[in-house]
Design an enzyme around this catalytic site. Sequence first.
Site, PDB file in Angstrom:
ATOM      1  N   ARG A 133      -4.425  10.726   4.684  1.00  0.00           N
ATOM      2  CA  ARG A 133      -3.329  11.684   4.784  1.00  0.00           C
ATOM      3  C   ARG A 133      -2.383  11.622   3.583  1.00  0.00           C
ATOM      4  NH1 ARG A 133       0.360  14.385   8.135  1.00  0.00           N
ATOM      5  NH2 ARG A 133       2.438  13.765   7.517  1.00  0.00           N
ATOM      6  N   ARG A 137       0.852  14.748  13.239  1.00  0.00           N
ATOM      7  CA  ARG A 137       1.381  14.516  11.895  1.00  0.00           C
ATOM      8  C   ARG A 137       1.356  15.764  11.010  1.00  0.00           C
ATOM      9  NH1 ARG A 137      -0.740   8.718   9.839  1.00  0.00           N
ATOM     10  NH2 ARG A 137       1.235   8.596   8.762  1.00  0.00           N
ATOM     11  N   PRO A 138       2.198  16.736  11.294  1.00  0.00           N
ATOM     12  CA  PRO A 138       2.239  17.945  10.456  1.00  0.00           C
ATOM     13  C   PRO A 138       2.853  17.661   9.079  1.00  0.00           C
ATOM     14  CG  PRO A 138       3.995  17.984  12.082  1.00  0.00           C
ATOM     15  CD  PRO A 138       3.192  16.746  12.367  1.00  0.00           C
ATOM     16  N   ILE A 139       2.838  18.650   8.184  1.00  0.00           N
ATOM     17  CA  ILE A 139       3.502  18.481   6.873  1.00  0.00           C
ATOM     18  C   ILE A 139       4.570  19.564   6.650  1.00  0.00           C
ATOM     19  CG2 ILE A 139       1.633  17.204   5.727  1.00  0.00           C
ATOM     20  CD1 ILE A 139       0.929  19.888   4.304  1.00  0.00           C
ATOM     21  N   ASP A 140       5.075  20.110   7.762  1.00  0.00           N
ATOM     22  CA  ASP A 140       6.073  21.178   7.652  1.00  0.00           C
ATOM     23  C   ASP A 140       7.310  20.756   6.856  1.00  0.00           C
ATOM     24  OD1 ASP A 140       6.313  19.464   9.955  1.00  0.00           O
ATOM     25  OD2 ASP A 140       7.984  20.689  10.625  1.00  0.00           O
ATOM     26  N   LEU A 141       7.722  19.479   6.993  1.00  0.00           N
ATOM     27  CA  LEU A 141       8.935  19.025   6.286  1.00  0.00           C
ATOM     28  C   LEU A 141       8.706  19.020   4.772  1.00  0.00           C
ATOM     29  CD1 LEU A 141       9.776  16.053   8.694  1.00  0.00           C
ATOM     30  CD2 LEU A 141      11.028  18.214   8.541  1.00  0.00           C
ATOM     31  N   ASP A 180       4.758   0.653  11.827  1.00  0.00           N
ATOM     32  CA  ASP A 180       3.541   0.022  11.299  1.00  0.00           C
ATOM     33  C   ASP A 180       3.393  -1.438  11.714  1.00  0.00           C
ATOM     34  OD1 ASP A 180       2.876   2.395  10.137  1.00  0.00           O
ATOM     35  OD2 ASP A 180       3.224   1.787   8.065  1.00  0.00           O
ATOM     36  N   ARG A 223      -8.863  -0.244   4.643  1.00  0.00           N
ATOM     37  CA  ARG A 223      -7.974   0.738   4.037  1.00  0.00           C
ATOM     38  C   ARG A 223      -6.665   0.087   3.579  1.00  0.00           C
ATOM     39  NH1 ARG A 223      -6.207   5.125   7.802  1.00  0.00           N
ATOM     40  NH2 ARG A 223      -4.777   5.230   6.060  1.00  0.00           N
ATOM     41  N   CYS A 269      -4.917  13.355  13.344  1.00  0.00           N
ATOM     42  CA  CYS A 269      -5.403  12.034  12.971  1.00  0.00           C
ATOM     43  C   CYS A 269      -5.224  11.141  14.178  1.00  0.00           C
ATOM     44  CB  CYS A 269      -4.665  11.492  11.759  1.00  0.00           C
ATOM     45  SG  CYS A 269      -2.998  10.977  12.135  1.00  0.00           S
ATOM     46  N   LYS A 276       0.839  -1.207   0.000  1.00  0.00           N
ATOM     47  CA  LYS A 276       0.000   0.000   0.000  1.00  0.00           C
ATOM     48  C   LYS A 276       0.872   1.253   0.000  1.00  0.00           C
ATOM     49  CE  LYS A 276      -1.671   1.707   3.993  1.00  0.00           C
ATOM     50  NZ  LYS A 276      -1.349   3.153   4.092  1.00  0.00           N
ATOM     51  N   ASN A 277       1.875   1.272   0.865  1.00  0.00           N
ATOM     52  CA  ASN A 277       2.679   2.489   1.012  1.00  0.00           C
ATOM     53  C   ASN A 277       3.614   2.727  -0.164  1.00  0.00           C
ATOM     54  OD1 ASN A 277       1.400   2.979   3.373  1.00  0.00           O
ATOM     55  ND2 ASN A 277       3.151   2.566   4.717  1.00  0.00           N
ATOM     56  N   ILE A 297       8.281   6.849  16.712  1.00  0.00           N
ATOM     57  CA  ILE A 297       7.898   7.597  15.499  1.00  0.00           C
ATOM     58  C   ILE A 297       6.651   8.455  15.716  1.00  0.00           C
ATOM     59  CG2 ILE A 297       7.325   7.431  13.032  1.00  0.00           C
ATOM     60  CD1 ILE A 297      10.172   6.525  13.611  1.00  0.00           C
TER      61      ILE A 297
HETATM   62  C1  UD1 Z   1       4.511   6.898   6.144  1.00  0.00           C
HETATM   63  C2  UD1 Z   1       3.611   5.692   5.995  1.00  0.00           C
HETATM   64  C3  UD1 Z   1       3.068   5.247   7.349  1.00  0.00           C
HETATM   65  C4  UD1 Z   1       4.221   5.014   8.321  1.00  0.00           C
HETATM   66  C5  UD1 Z   1       5.156   6.231   8.368  1.00  0.00           C
HETATM   67  C6  UD1 Z   1       6.401   5.982   9.199  1.00  0.00           C
HETATM   68  C7  UD1 Z   1       2.675   5.995   3.795  1.00  0.00           C
HETATM   69  C8  UD1 Z   1       1.480   6.294   2.964  1.00  0.00           C
HETATM   70  N1  UD1 Z   1       2.514   6.038   5.116  1.00  0.00           N
HETATM   71  O1  UD1 Z   1       3.711   7.951   6.670  1.00  0.00           O
HETATM   72  O2  UD1 Z   1       2.321   4.044   7.165  1.00  0.00           O
HETATM   73  O3  UD1 Z   1       3.703   4.780   9.619  1.00  0.00           O
HETATM   74  O4  UD1 Z   1       5.579   6.583   7.036  1.00  0.00           O
HETATM   75  O5  UD1 Z   1       7.120   4.923   8.685  1.00  0.00           O
HETATM   76  O6  UD1 Z   1       3.748   5.693   3.292  1.00  0.00           O
HETATM   77  N2  UD1 Z   1       6.575  14.577  10.474  1.00  0.00           N
HETATM   78  C9  UD1 Z   1       6.696  15.915  10.764  1.00  0.00           C
HETATM   79  N3  UD1 Z   1       6.553  16.821   9.750  1.00  0.00           N
HETATM   80  C10 UD1 Z   1       6.306  16.422   8.461  1.00  0.00           C
HETATM   81  C11 UD1 Z   1       6.197  15.062   8.172  1.00  0.00           C
HETATM   82  C12 UD1 Z   1       6.342  14.155   9.211  1.00  0.00           C
HETATM   83  O7  UD1 Z   1       6.924  16.303  11.919  1.00  0.00           O
HETATM   84  O8  UD1 Z   1       6.192  17.295   7.590  1.00  0.00           O
HETATM   85  C13 UD1 Z   1       6.724  13.588  11.563  1.00  0.00           C
HETATM   86  C14 UD1 Z   1       5.466  12.749  11.761  1.00  0.00           C
HETATM   87  O9  UD1 Z   1       4.528  13.372  12.592  1.00  0.00           O
HETATM   88  C15 UD1 Z   1       6.053  11.486  12.354  1.00  0.00           C
HETATM   89  C16 UD1 Z   1       7.406  11.357  11.667  1.00  0.00           C
HETATM   90  O10 UD1 Z   1       7.712  12.657  11.176  1.00  0.00           O
HETATM   91  O11 UD1 Z   1       6.246  11.669  13.734  1.00  0.00           O
HETATM   92  C17 UD1 Z   1       7.479  10.379  10.546  1.00  0.00           C
HETATM   93  O12 UD1 Z   1       6.424  10.614   9.648  1.00  0.00           O
HETATM   94  P1  UD1 Z   1       6.540  10.282   8.082  1.00  0.00           P
HETATM   95  O13 UD1 Z   1       7.735   9.432   7.822  1.00  0.00           O
HETATM   96  O14 UD1 Z   1       6.407  11.549   7.329  1.00  0.00           O
HETATM   97  O15 UD1 Z   1       5.239   9.426   7.870  1.00  0.00           O
HETATM   98  P2  UD1 Z   1       4.238   9.448   6.659  1.00  0.00           P
HETATM   99  O16 UD1 Z   1       4.991   9.685   5.390  1.00  0.00           O
HETATM  100  O17 UD1 Z   1       3.084  10.305   6.973  1.00  0.00           O
END
Ligand code: UD1
Length: 426
Positions: free
Chosen positions: A95, A124-128, A309, A401, A119, A22-23, A331
């Site tokens: 997401r 789970r922000p998207i700042d990065l 996961d 899902r 969620c 899926k991922n 994580i």
């Molecule tokens: C992906 C996987 C999810 C898995 C996760 C960690 C998909 C569709 N989903 O989620 O199943 O659990 O990787 O292996 O591939 N973070 C920030 N800012 C950001 C982005 C992330 O602070 O902009 C933090 C998150 O809150 C979290 C950590 O970074 O604590 C890792 O998240 P991330 O690797 O980005 O996970 P996803 O890509 O959302």
Amino acid sequence: MDCIRIRGGQPLQGTVAIDGAKNAALPLMAASLLTDQPVTLTRYPQLGDTRSMADLLRRLGVEATTPDMCAGTMGLVTPSVTSTTADYDLVRRMRASVLVLGPLLARSGHAEISLPGGCAIGTRPIDLHLRALTELGASIELEGGYVRARASRGGLRGGRVRFAQVSVGATENTLMAAVLARGETRIENAAREPEVTDLARCLLAMGAHIEGLGTGTLHVQGDTVFRPASHRILGDRIEAGSYAAGALITGGYLRLAGAPADAMTATLDVLRSIGAGVEISAGDVVVNGSGTLAAADVETGVYPAFPTDMQAQIMAVLCLAGGRSRIVENIFENRFMHVSELVRMGARIKVRGRTAEIDGVQRLLAAPVMATDLRASLSLVLGALAAEGESVIRRVYHLDRGYSRLETKLRAVGAIVRRTSEDGST
Ligand code: UD1
């Protein structure tokens, strides 16, 4: 609403075919937005999340068709982008919708994506994602719950992105944007998860120039001239690990056909330390769960460490292991929602901050339980497979899902499981 009823106590025995991940599938689908050339994905998993992604992509102009359902093929082609907006309704549901941001911005020069909001497993922000795209020349505004991203007149330009923290999704978004940006991009502290590498492989097949696959530094030469591509999706290491946990918790024996053993080392090591016999043969992983279960200390981390996961599923197994186990979740800050449900089945678990302490019990007892997120739900399925009596798992849309044909696959290896409506009718 549907629920799943499981009568526990049957050892799982036989062969389970592992689907495409899926991922991996979700970013691969989003990558089709980059070009008007067709992208064909094989070993495509039919899941709630891949359906949601296909719905979103269709709204953006992608023609997404499954010409051969049985062989699991998904054909994607985007003659032109017809919309650059991913609205709240879709992003809230999944997401990973945020993965269209990089490709949309790179191809169309602008994109509007709803912020995902909170969620079940944390903020789970998207700042990065946003900071990285800014390094490639995007200007970003946040307004009314939406991210409005715009490239300068000549489009995105290559740059140096150094992530302060490893993020799978942010690495994928940046990689997709970089293949269309002008000039070279260097992505440092990139996620090394096998699904990121799978995306890079598909982008290579589509004509991109990327070096450093599987490492923490990716070099991308932009201005890609795309060509038609076909890509077989990597096997789902989390689905495979979940069934392996099923063999172990029921004392069964499963062959996981097409499991990506190389991408599962940390999970297989933990399963072995708990007592599983694990063999890798002819592209399959074979798990023998007939031994006694021993306690273990497990910490989640970024790849190649043990995946978050798989945390909930391993916790279900450790509920029945002799002695005290510890799980540290590094994580996500709120990923122990399954604990209270497992406790309702008789497990003894205490949570302190990011650490869960599990004191093994002799047996679990069936109970009505509620799924809270995708992987948490599978820990309840595992608990129910081992418990005495019939458990009822509600809110199974979480399971749908990410696990295809779960009941069919479980029934084929001996589980007593059925899906009914909540009032008990089938
Ligand atoms: C992906 C996987 C999810 C898995 C996760 C960690 C998909 C569709 N989903 O989620 O199943 O659990 O990787 O292996 O591939 N973070 C920030 N800012 C950001 C982005 C992330 O602070 O902009 C933090 C998150 O809150 C979290 C950590 O970074 O604590 C890792 O998240 P991330 O690797 O980005 O996970 P996803 O890509 O959302």
